[in-house]
Design an enzyme around this catalytic site. Structure first.
Site, PDB file in Angstrom:
ATOM      1  N   HIS A 307      43.573  39.383  48.087  1.00  0.00           N
ATOM      2  CA  HIS A 307      44.727  38.701  47.478  1.00  0.00           C
ATOM      3  C   HIS A 307      45.382  37.824  48.529  1.00  0.00           C
ATOM      4  CE1 HIS A 307      48.506  38.078  45.326  1.00  0.00           C
ATOM      5  NE2 HIS A 307      47.813  38.392  44.252  1.00  0.00           N
ATOM      6  N   ASP A 364      43.122  42.219  38.906  1.00  0.00           N
ATOM      7  CA  ASP A 364      41.985  41.931  38.015  1.00  0.00           C
ATOM      8  C   ASP A 364      40.874  42.962  38.100  1.00  0.00           C
ATOM      9  OD1 ASP A 364      42.749  38.666  38.937  1.00  0.00           O
ATOM     10  OD2 ASP A 364      42.919  39.444  36.900  1.00  0.00           O
TER      11      ASP A 364
HETATM   12  C1  SDX Z   1      44.970  36.559  41.064  1.00  0.00           C
HETATM   13  O1  SDX Z   1      48.364  34.558  43.923  1.00  0.00           O
HETATM   14  C2  SDX Z   1      48.549  35.384  42.989  1.00  0.00           C
HETATM   15  O2  SDX Z   1      49.591  35.978  42.864  1.00  0.00           O
HETATM   16  C3  SDX Z   1      47.382  35.536  42.041  1.00  0.00           C
HETATM   17  C4  SDX Z   1      47.476  36.673  41.049  1.00  0.00           C
HETATM   18  C5  SDX Z   1      48.593  36.455  40.045  1.00  0.00           C
HETATM   19  O3  SDX Z   1      49.097  37.455  39.518  1.00  0.00           O
HETATM   20  O4  SDX Z   1      48.871  35.278  39.712  1.00  0.00           O
HETATM   21  O5  SDX Z   1      47.709  37.885  41.731  1.00  0.00           O
HETATM   22  C6  SDX Z   1      46.205  36.788  40.239  1.00  0.00           C
HETATM   23  O6  SDX Z   1      44.521  35.445  41.155  1.00  0.00           O
HETATM   24  C7  SDX Z   1      44.371  37.724  41.797  1.00  0.00           C
HETATM   25  C8  SDX Z   1      43.118  37.323  42.674  1.00  0.00           C
HETATM   26  C9  SDX Z   1      41.908  37.283  41.748  1.00  0.00           C
HETATM   27  N1  SDX Z   1      40.742  36.708  42.470  1.00  0.00           N
HETATM   28  C10 SDX Z   1      39.710  37.478  42.836  1.00  0.00           C
HETATM   29  O7  SDX Z   1      39.661  38.694  42.671  1.00  0.00           O
HETATM   30  C11 SDX Z   1      38.548  36.695  43.443  1.00  0.00           C
HETATM   31  C12 SDX Z   1      38.016  37.417  44.700  1.00  0.00           C
HETATM   32  N2  SDX Z   1      39.024  37.293  45.744  1.00  0.00           N
HETATM   33  C13 SDX Z   1      38.962  36.177  46.611  1.00  0.00           C
HETATM   34  O8  SDX Z   1      38.251  35.082  46.293  1.00  0.00           O
HETATM   35  C14 SDX Z   1      40.117  36.047  47.602  1.00  0.00           C
HETATM   36  O9  SDX Z   1      40.409  37.292  48.054  1.00  0.00           O
HETATM   37  C15 SDX Z   1      41.361  35.370  47.088  1.00  0.00           C
HETATM   38  C16 SDX Z   1      41.069  34.015  46.525  1.00  0.00           C
HETATM   39  C17 SDX Z   1      42.028  36.208  46.035  1.00  0.00           C
HETATM   40  C18 SDX Z   1      42.333  35.235  48.253  1.00  0.00           C
HETATM   41  O10 SDX Z   1      41.773  34.366  49.117  1.00  0.00           O
HETATM   42  P1  SDX Z   1      42.451  34.105  50.563  1.00  0.00           P
HETATM   43  O11 SDX Z   1      43.684  34.895  50.766  1.00  0.00           O
HETATM   44  O12 SDX Z   1      42.532  32.636  50.715  1.00  0.00           O
HETATM   45  O13 SDX Z   1      41.414  34.767  51.531  1.00  0.00           O
HETATM   46  P2  SDX Z   1      40.283  33.952  52.209  1.00  0.00           P
HETATM   47  O14 SDX Z   1      39.477  33.259  51.153  1.00  0.00           O
HETATM   48  O15 SDX Z   1      40.900  33.144  53.299  1.00  0.00           O
HETATM   49  O16 SDX Z   1      39.415  35.140  52.826  1.00  0.00           O
HETATM   50  C19 SDX Z   1      39.814  35.761  54.058  1.00  0.00           C
HETATM   51  C20 SDX Z   1      38.555  36.509  54.498  1.00  0.00           C
HETATM   52  C21 SDX Z   1      37.316  35.618  54.499  1.00  0.00           C
HETATM   53  O17 SDX Z   1      36.416  36.145  55.432  1.00  0.00           O
HETATM   54  P3  SDX Z   1      36.413  35.505  56.961  1.00  0.00           P
HETATM   55  O18 SDX Z   1      36.286  34.009  56.798  1.00  0.00           O
HETATM   56  O19 SDX Z   1      37.769  35.910  57.550  1.00  0.00           O
HETATM   57  O20 SDX Z   1      35.244  36.152  57.632  1.00  0.00           O
HETATM   58  O21 SDX Z   1      38.270  37.560  53.550  1.00  0.00           O
HETATM   59  C22 SDX Z   1      37.019  37.306  52.924  1.00  0.00           C
HETATM   60  C23 SDX Z   1      36.724  35.842  53.126  1.00  0.00           C
HETATM   61  O22 SDX Z   1      35.329  35.597  53.100  1.00  0.00           O
HETATM   62  N3  SDX Z   1      37.199  37.635  51.511  1.00  0.00           N
HETATM   63  C24 SDX Z   1      36.305  38.278  50.781  1.00  0.00           C
HETATM   64  C25 SDX Z   1      36.912  38.442  49.526  1.00  0.00           C
HETATM   65  N4  SDX Z   1      38.138  37.886  49.526  1.00  0.00           N
HETATM   66  C26 SDX Z   1      38.319  37.385  50.763  1.00  0.00           C
HETATM   67  N5  SDX Z   1      35.061  38.726  51.055  1.00  0.00           N
HETATM   68  C27 SDX Z   1      34.404  39.349  50.049  1.00  0.00           C
HETATM   69  N6  SDX Z   1      34.917  39.565  48.806  1.00  0.00           N
HETATM   70  C28 SDX Z   1      36.172  39.115  48.515  1.00  0.00           C
HETATM   71  N7  SDX Z   1      36.679  39.304  47.296  1.00  0.00           N
END
Ligand code: SDX
Length: 428
Positions: A307, A364
């Site tokens: 998140h 989710d």
């Molecule tokens: C919602 O913002 C809100 O409030 C949203 C929400 C709402 O109520 O409106 O809460 C609803 O959108 C919830 C999120 C739903 N999305 C997912 O479940 C999709 C999977 N999650 C990700 O794609 C990710 O975690 C995000 C998009 C939710 C957050 O992305 P960030 O904070 O920008 O994190 P990032 O992409 O910068 O990742 C940081 C690190 C990375 O690795 P490194 O580059 O540091 O090595 O964490 C890793 C990412 O690769 N990572 C994951 C991951 N999420 C982040 N690795 C594997 N699986 C994941 N799900």
């Protein structure tokens, strides 16, 4: 004496005012920075940038706190109703009995939609994604209520636009589903409450009696409350920036629906179920899929994990996980992917990759399991998210308009070509 922050650049120091919120969050107001120094700040994805001040929702990502207008999500999910929470978010206070009754009655008399909107619906093929249908029907409201185009009308007229979309969104959502399965639509039944009416429009079959299951209605009520607002998330920021151009409420909400559709945002609830189903079909080897999620060369991410703000736990996920057990138990549903989900969660919570990156289940991760148990198809899950988030979008749009916030227009740092002369075709 209000505090300030300083930025030193080259031989100058710039003092910037500090803004402190009611929960002691601290922000640097950079409103004058560019004018005084020529500097702008850069923050792709606005991960560290506040777009506004707001009195609607407070969340603390480290402590896993979420409150609507000061009330904890735990109390509201346990004790309130979705329309009561909608009233709280939109108007700022919990309603009295007469106020809630009036709000419910106003919504009841606006649940029907113009028959010509049904013609627009019938123009969609049955394979149309319900989120595209939903955003289209919401935009169509501007044609049937042209007076809604002006967001600067009286508070009473703006409120009528608010009531209309609160009332018609369940009808649109249910009709999008019926269009997808090729069934005739059901008209609203105003003898039922909000959740009962929606369930009947969704699942009633022609010439068959439909009884609302109180377990399902209660679970739906809780899920809608948990999704109702979440401060400046991607889709809410979209609603605000579209509304900041003085586009109408309906145009702004339609834009928010389309932002929510993305699999990294509201589309994640559908993506979670598809992921869990793939893992199940692949033999349930969660370790293999965890390795894929950690592999930088593999585009697979563990959907429902991580998140932008919650770096400890998403309080909504905790509530939904418990509700999932209760609902499946009460409905006598044994869903094999629930066990796969719990296995993934356990493994992720002890895996250094996830622990270091503070990746925990989000709202989710478990919601889709409940929606599925309620008989709602996967590509309708994000429509359910939109139904829940509607009062939050409305409240945020209304706050932005009432605070007369300026049109949103971020800056950039240009990294393209410097000035160069046009070359004739034969000289390129
Ligand atoms: C919602 O913002 C809100 O409030 C949203 C929400 C709402 O109520 O409106 O809460 C609803 O959108 C919830 C999120 C739903 N999305 C997912 O479940 C999709 C999977 N999650 C990700 O794609 C990710 O975690 C995000 C998009 C939710 C957050 O992305 P960030 O904070 O920008 O994190 P990032 O992409 O910068 O990742 C940081 C690190 C990375 O690795 P490194 O580059 O540091 O090595 O964490 C890793 C990412 O690769 N990572 C994951 C991951 N999420 C982040 N690795 C594997 N699986 C994941 N799900």
């Amino acid at each position: 004496m209000s505090k300030t922050a300083e930025i030193k650049f080259e031989d100058k120091t710039y003092k910037l005012p500090i803004v402190v919120g009611t929960e002691n969050e601290v922000g640097v107001d950079i409103g004058k920075l560019r004018g005084e120094s020529g500097l702008i700040t850069l923050d792709p994805g606005y991960k560290n940038t506040g777009a506004t001040t707001s009195a609607i929702t407070f969340l603390d990502g480290e402590k896993g706190i979420l409150r609507y207008r000061g009330y904890s999500i735990e109390e509201l999910a346990e004790k309130s109703s979705f329309l009561e929470v909608s009233y709280l978010l939109i108007y700022g206070e919990l309603p009295t009995v007469p106020q809630l009754t009036d709000f419910q009655n106003q919504i009841k008399v606006h649940t029907l939609v113009h028959e010509d909107i049904k013609k627009i619906l019938e123009g969609f093929p049955s394979n149309a994604h319900p989120m595209g249908v939903l955003s289209s029907l919401v935009t169509a409201l501007t044609a049937f209520y042209p007076e809604s185009l002006d967001p600067n009308r009286s508070a009473e007229k703006v409120n009528l636009s608010i009531i209309r979309i609160m009332a018609k969104m369940p009808t649109f959502a249910a009709w999008a589903y019926k269009n997808e399965i090729g069934h005739p639509v059901n008209y609203p039944d105003n003898t039922l409450d909000y959740c009962g009416n929606f369930l009947k429009m969704m699942f009633a079959l022609p010439a068959e009696k439909y009884d609302v299951d109180p377990v399902i209605a209660s679970a739906l009520n809780k899920l809608l409350i948990l999704h109702a607002d979440h401060e400046q998330n991607c889709s809410t920021s979209t609603v605000r920036i579209v509304g900041s151009a003085q586009a109408s409420l309906y145009a702004s909400i339609s834009a928010g629906i389309n932002a929510l559709w993305g699999p990294l945002h509201g589309g994640a609830n559908s993506a979670v179920i598809n992921m869990l189903e793939n893992i199940r079909k692949d033999g349930g080897d969660t370790k293999k899929w965890m390795a894929k999620a950690k592999d930088k060369d593999d585009p697979f991410r563990l959907m429902g994990f991580g998140h932008r703000v919650y770096k400890n736990f998403d309080p909504r996920a905790k509530i939904i996980k418990k509700a999932a057990d209760d609902v499946l138990d009460k409905l006598g549903v044994n869903d094999p992917i629930l066990e796969i989900a719990k296995g993934l969660e356990q493994e992720a919570l002890s895996d250094p990759y996830f622990v270091e990156r503070k990746l925990y289940p989000n709202v989710d991760f478990y919601s889709g399991i409940i929606y599925r148990a309620l008989g709602i198809p996967v590509d309708m899950f994000t429509v359910m998210f939109a139904l829940g988030r509607l009062p939050g979008w409305i409240a945020q749009w209304k706050e932005m308009r009432e605070n007369n916030e300026p049109i949103g227009r971020p800056r950039q740092i240009y990294v393209g070509e410097n000035l160069r002369a046009y070359k004739e075709m034969n000289k390129r």
